[in-house]
Motif scaffolding. Sequence first.
Motif, PDB file in Angstrom:
ATOM      1  N   GLU A 134      45.144 -14.575   8.234  1.00  8.45           N
ATOM      2  CA  GLU A 134      46.258 -13.638   8.370  1.00  8.45           C
ATOM      3  C   GLU A 134      47.312 -14.181   9.330  1.00  8.45           C
ATOM      4  O   GLU A 134      48.522 -14.045   9.109  1.00  8.45           O
ATOM      5  CB  GLU A 134      45.769 -12.269   8.859  1.00  8.45           C
ATOM      6  CG  GLU A 134      45.004 -11.480   7.822  1.00  8.45           C
ATOM      7  CD  GLU A 134      43.527 -11.862   7.779  1.00  8.45           C
ATOM      8  OE1 GLU A 134      43.169 -12.904   8.367  1.00  8.45           O
ATOM      9  OE2 GLU A 134      42.749 -11.145   7.122  1.00  8.45           O
ATOM     10  N   GLY A 135      46.810 -14.843  10.391  1.00 11.95           N
ATOM     11  CA  GLY A 135      47.718 -15.429  11.365  1.00 11.95           C
ATOM     12  C   GLY A 135      48.590 -16.493  10.727  1.00 11.95           C
ATOM     13  O   GLY A 135      49.800 -16.562  10.992  1.00 11.95           O
ATOM     14  N   LYS A 136      47.980 -17.340   9.864  1.00 17.47           N
ATOM     15  CA  LYS A 136      48.757 -18.368   9.165  1.00 17.47           C
ATOM     16  C   LYS A 136      49.804 -17.739   8.254  1.00 17.47           C
ATOM     17  O   LYS A 136      50.944 -18.204   8.162  1.00 17.47           O
ATOM     18  CB  LYS A 136      47.831 -19.263   8.350  1.00 17.47           C
ATOM     19  CG  LYS A 136      46.944 -20.191   9.170  1.00 17.47           C
ATOM     20  CD  LYS A 136      46.052 -21.017   8.261  1.00 17.47           C
ATOM     21  CE  LYS A 136      45.148 -21.964   9.064  1.00 17.47           C
ATOM     22  NZ  LYS A 136      44.258 -22.746   8.172  1.00 17.47           N
ATOM     23  N   TYR A 137      49.382 -16.666   7.574  1.00 11.45           N
ATOM     24  CA  TYR A 137      50.294 -15.993   6.644  1.00 11.45           C
ATOM     25  C   TYR A 137      51.516 -15.454   7.388  1.00 11.45           C
ATOM     26  O   TYR A 137      52.655 -15.673   6.944  1.00 11.45           O
ATOM     27  CB  TYR A 137      49.563 -14.851   5.942  1.00 11.45           C
ATOM     28  CG  TYR A 137      50.493 -13.897   5.214  1.00 11.45           C
ATOM     29  CD1 TYR A 137      51.042 -14.235   3.977  1.00 11.45           C
ATOM     30  CD2 TYR A 137      50.835 -12.666   5.783  1.00 11.45           C
ATOM     31  CE1 TYR A 137      51.918 -13.377   3.326  1.00 11.45           C
ATOM     32  CE2 TYR A 137      51.715 -11.795   5.135  1.00 11.45           C
ATOM     33  CZ  TYR A 137      52.257 -12.160   3.909  1.00 11.45           C
ATOM     34  OH  TYR A 137      53.119 -11.308   3.281  1.00 11.45           O
ATOM     35  N   TYR A 138      51.278 -14.772   8.513  1.00 14.42           N
ATOM     36  CA  TYR A 138      52.404 -14.172   9.241  1.00 14.42           C
ATOM     37  C   TYR A 138      53.257 -15.232   9.945  1.00 14.42           C
ATOM     38  O   TYR A 138      54.460 -15.053  10.111  1.00 14.42           O
ATOM     39  CB  TYR A 138      51.888 -13.136  10.251  1.00 14.42           C
ATOM     40  CG  TYR A 138      51.433 -11.861   9.583  1.00 14.42           C
ATOM     41  CD1 TYR A 138      52.342 -11.032   8.927  1.00 14.42           C
ATOM     42  CD2 TYR A 138      50.078 -11.495   9.577  1.00 14.42           C
ATOM     43  CE1 TYR A 138      51.927  -9.878   8.284  1.00 14.42           C
ATOM     44  CE2 TYR A 138      49.655 -10.339   8.942  1.00 14.42           C
ATOM     45  CZ  TYR A 138      50.579  -9.531   8.300  1.00 14.42           C
ATOM     46  OH  TYR A 138      50.166  -8.380   7.665  1.00 14.42           O
ATOM     47  N   PHE A 139      52.623 -16.347  10.317  1.00 13.20           N
ATOM     48  CA  PHE A 139      53.396 -17.429  10.926  1.00 13.20           C
ATOM     49  C   PHE A 139      54.379 -18.015   9.912  1.00 13.20           C
ATOM     50  O   PHE A 139      55.541 -18.262  10.217  1.00 13.20           O
ATOM     51  CB  PHE A 139      52.456 -18.527  11.444  1.00 13.20           C
ATOM     52  CG  PHE A 139      53.167 -19.630  12.170  1.00 13.20           C
ATOM     53  CD1 PHE A 139      53.465 -19.522  13.517  1.00 13.20           C
ATOM     54  CD2 PHE A 139      53.556 -20.794  11.502  1.00 13.20           C
ATOM     55  CE1 PHE A 139      54.121 -20.532  14.187  1.00 13.20           C
ATOM     56  CE2 PHE A 139      54.228 -21.809  12.164  1.00 13.20           C
ATOM     57  CZ  PHE A 139      54.512 -21.679  13.519  1.00 13.20           C
TER      58      PHE A 139
END
Length: 632
Positions: free
Chosen positions: A610-615
């Motif tokens: 999720e962190g990669k997606y939002y980044f």
Amino acid sequence: MATLTSLASSQPPTSRTPSDKTLSKSIPHFISVLQKSLSIKELTQIHTQLLKSNLIQDPLIFTKILSSYSSLNLQSALQLFSSLPQRNSMHWFTLIHGCSLSPTPANSIFLYMNLIEEDPFCLNSLIFPSVIKACGKVSAGFEGTQIHSHAVKCGFVRDIYVQNSLIQMYFGCGRSKDARKLFDQMSERNVVTWNCVIGGYAELALWENVIYMFKEMVGVFSVIPNSVTLVRVVTGCCRLGDIEMGKWVHGYVVDNGVPLCLNLGNVLMNMYAKFGDMEEARRLFHEMVERDVVSWTTLISGYASVGDIGVARVVFDEMPVRNLVAWNAMIAGYVHNGCFQEAIFLFEEMQALDVKTDKATLVSLLSACARSGDLFTGKVIHGYISKMGINMTVDLLHSILGLYSKCGDIDSAELLFNKMGFKNEISFTLMMEGYVTCGAKEIALDLFKQMPHKDVASWNALITALARHNHFNDALDIFEEMQKMKVKPNSLTLVSTLSACSRVGALELGKWIHAYIDRNNIKIDAQLSCSLIDMYAKCGDVELSHNVFNKMPHKDLVSWSTMIRGLAMHGHSKVALEYFQQMEEFGAKPDAVTFLGVLSACSHAGLIEEGKYYFNLMSKTYGISPTAGRTL
């Protein structure tokens, strides 16, 4: 009236008098000249020519020159008036009317009193409006009431022009109830009558009454307003912040085919610009047949206020003619948007083009220097002010004092402060802020105690300055002292104090402030709501933070971001991410602060994918640099 030496005492020889045919040709010429705006020197020269040619004997010529003297030089007008062997109503009217339009309208009242004593039979309905309006201009309510009584006794009060002038007079004297009573008693009213009432309320800043009377005018009595009415009503909508009523008035203009004259177009543009609808403001601009500097400047200020400073500069560069107001608007726009260097460059361009500056220019520039910490340029501007001998008004002195205080040059600030002959709350407040900025907190507190009078702005400034420089406990102590002194805090006080509470974990005091807000029916705007949300979250009560957020009728980007960060801080990562999705659905565009909260939520919960997606969403979709939130 005292007898004065006549300007027409000596007549030219009969042999030099022009023929009747020549006179008839000269009369239209002199009447045309006398209708122009003349200086007293020009008027005296024309008067001399009229005496030599004997044209002064023509009744129309005489009336015209008497009217011109009445508005320019009362002494000369009285001399000419005294030369008359016999005076009639037109002579008295001309003299009194001219004086009512002059810089000293009170003379009309004295002349009216002389008329009553010397030639009462010359009194007619034409004279009353002029002298009554003069009473309104100089707030001579007592004399105005007496003249009102004269008009009643003479039977002229039924004249609609007399009634309209009485309404204006009572408003001019601040007696709106008397004006309204007279209006309500009138059997006949025209659009001028309605304008007198609407304009009177506008002059007294009674904007609710302006809107009410307009609704009565068009809705109940079906009177068609003119551009004068509409300009005042749109101004009222702006002052009241009533955009919906403003749009209704605009719709009325369109539906009824009211011509979009210059003043009406400008005031409608200003209304839309004030409320951030620059698309409609620009459309009106292009629709206007006639535009002036105000039209262009309204666009510049409007675009600057919504953050489109680049578009504002394009409009500025396209202006066919620029005056000082336009330059000041562009400089102020740069300062408002934090483009301090651009503001200074534009000032340098002004100097190169030999455009004269004024106080507004210099105040904006000093603000730019203070906010950017550019002490050197600020000192150069201070030197420019001294070199040019510009009058040091209180506003200008405070701008210079603010520059030195905010930039940490406390020695220069003290020197200026000690030289000031007049010091008010702002002067002391700026010095206090300077001392706190320089780390001299104790001196600031001592100076606060020495202040002869403390208004709420002074308390706010000290609380805000202490909180900004991490003296949170001191800020809370000042707030408690404020309560003991029974000084009523405003929204800014509460925002600053809540910020201090959040930094030291003073949950109980924060709750007390929240209860104080509810108890005193203080309007909780977006800024105050965000302060409460932030305070509860940082003090560990995320549930109360959540409650405040849910009660907000309109949620902006700051409130969404504050709530997301609060949830992330306490490990409610999934809820934080759900709120982010809701925020996007509501059309709020996230910024670096929002993504800092979202990525923090992912980090706390170990949500790597999720962190990669939002980044990627942050950097690729929204174009926000990963370094944008480093300073947060």
